[in-house]
Design an enzyme around this catalytic site. Structure first.
Site, short mmCIF file in Angstrom:
data_model
loop_
_atom_site.label_atom_id
_atom_site.label_comp_id
_atom_site.label_asym_id
_atom_site.label_seq_id
_atom_site.Cartn_x
_atom_site.Cartn_y
_atom_site.Cartn_z
N PRO A 114 0.83 -1.21 0.00
CA PRO A 114 0.00 0.00 0.00
C PRO A 114 0.86 1.26 0.00
CG PRO A 114 -0.59 -1.49 1.81
CD PRO A 114 0.67 -2.01 1.20
N GLU A 115 0.53 2.18 -0.88
CA GLU A 115 1.20 3.48 -0.92
C GLU A 115 0.17 4.55 -0.56
OE1 GLU A 115 3.56 3.97 -4.50
OE2 GLU A 115 3.87 1.82 -4.65
#
Ligand code: ZN
Length: 280
Positions: free
Chosen positions: A2-3
């Site tokens: 996840p960014e």
């Protein structure tokens, strides 16, 4: 992994559903290393009875503000997800923490690879010090063209590595870095201070655009890693231009996308559109 877009979507999902709810119970923690600055006993002593005031995001950190200036902060690292489940939902595999709210909703931290971390801070000052020590300006909220021009001046590192450095600019990971560099037509190995002002402006715009598009498409999900709070995958993976597309045609010039390793991590780019040496 996840960014920023995936953390933002989770923050929005939680904001709609848990603000105003009171924590009833904190379940057991089966992976103590997940709590770098706290313990299961401390979570169980501090959190029950507190109401959620706000949910926010800073870089890739998700911030849950509770009453009495208590903060539950989550960094999902490789594979962590925060899910909201009904009271009677059977437990997901790899659930390491479960928080029950007064309306029966369960918040679960699910993380197969166990790199994710959950922090407890006892004041906004303590939290601010922690975040300030690791994060530069937020790549969605704070970063603009002028700031990027100033920040790149005199920096001789490779532009790709700099974008991944959370102290330089917070929130961008490998995927959105590759997408932004492709869009800005900047080779990932370029020295940061070699970018022209035009290229730098293009890059700042591209960073903003790829992050916002990622959010609009509910994030990017690869190999079942990222899920939103309802356990649903994102849609952005169908729209990527460079990342994960080695040997496939570049959507701009139809030449093949290349993959190289920069510091043990893959970088995807188009060698025709993203030149390492500019024509003199
Ligand atoms: Zn191309």
């Amino acid at each position: 992994m996840p960014e920023l877009p995936e953390v933002e979507i989770t923050a929005r999902g939680l904001r709609q559903r848990i603000i105003g709810l009171q924590i009833l119970r904190v379940g057991s923690v089966d992976w103590p290393r997940m709590l770098p600055n706290s313990t299961e006993a401390e979570l169980q002593a501090v959190l029950p009875g507190l109401t959620v005031n706000a949910v926010d995001r800073r870089g890739k950190y998700l911030l849950i503000e509770l009453e009495q200036d208590q903060w539950l902060v989550v960094h999902r690292k490789m594979s962590g997800n925060l899910l909201l489940r009904p009271h009677d939902a059977p437990p997901e595999a790899h659930t390491h923490l479960e928080v029950e709210f007064d309306d029966g909703t369960l918040l679960r931290f699910v993380d197969p690879r166990k790199f994710g971390r959950v922090y407890l801070f006892h004041s906004s000052d303590e939290l601010s010090d922690f975040l300030a020590a690791q994060l530069g300006p937020d790549s969605l909220i704070d970063l603009n063209e002028e700031m990027l021009v100033t920040k790149l001046r005199g920096r001789t590192g490779r532009i790709k590595s700099l974008l991944l450095d959370q102290a330089f600019v917070a929130g961008i990971g490998n995927l959105y870095a590759d997408e932004a560099l492709w869009e800005a037509r900047v080779h990932p190995l370029r020295s940061a201070d070699s970018l022209s002002k035009v290229e730098t402006r293009r890059l700042a715009q591209a960073i903003n655009d790829v992050l916002l598009r990622g959010i609009d498409r509910n994030g990017t999900s690869f190999s079942a890693t990222y899920r939103d709070v309802d356990d649903q995958p994102g849609e952005n993976q169908a729209f990527l231009n460079a990342y994960g597309r080695e040997s496939e045609p570049c959507p701009r010039c139809v030449g093949p996308i290349s993959r190289i390793l920069i510091g043990a991590r893959s970088s995807h780019f188009c060698p025709r559109c993203q030149k390492l040496r500019l024509p003199s």
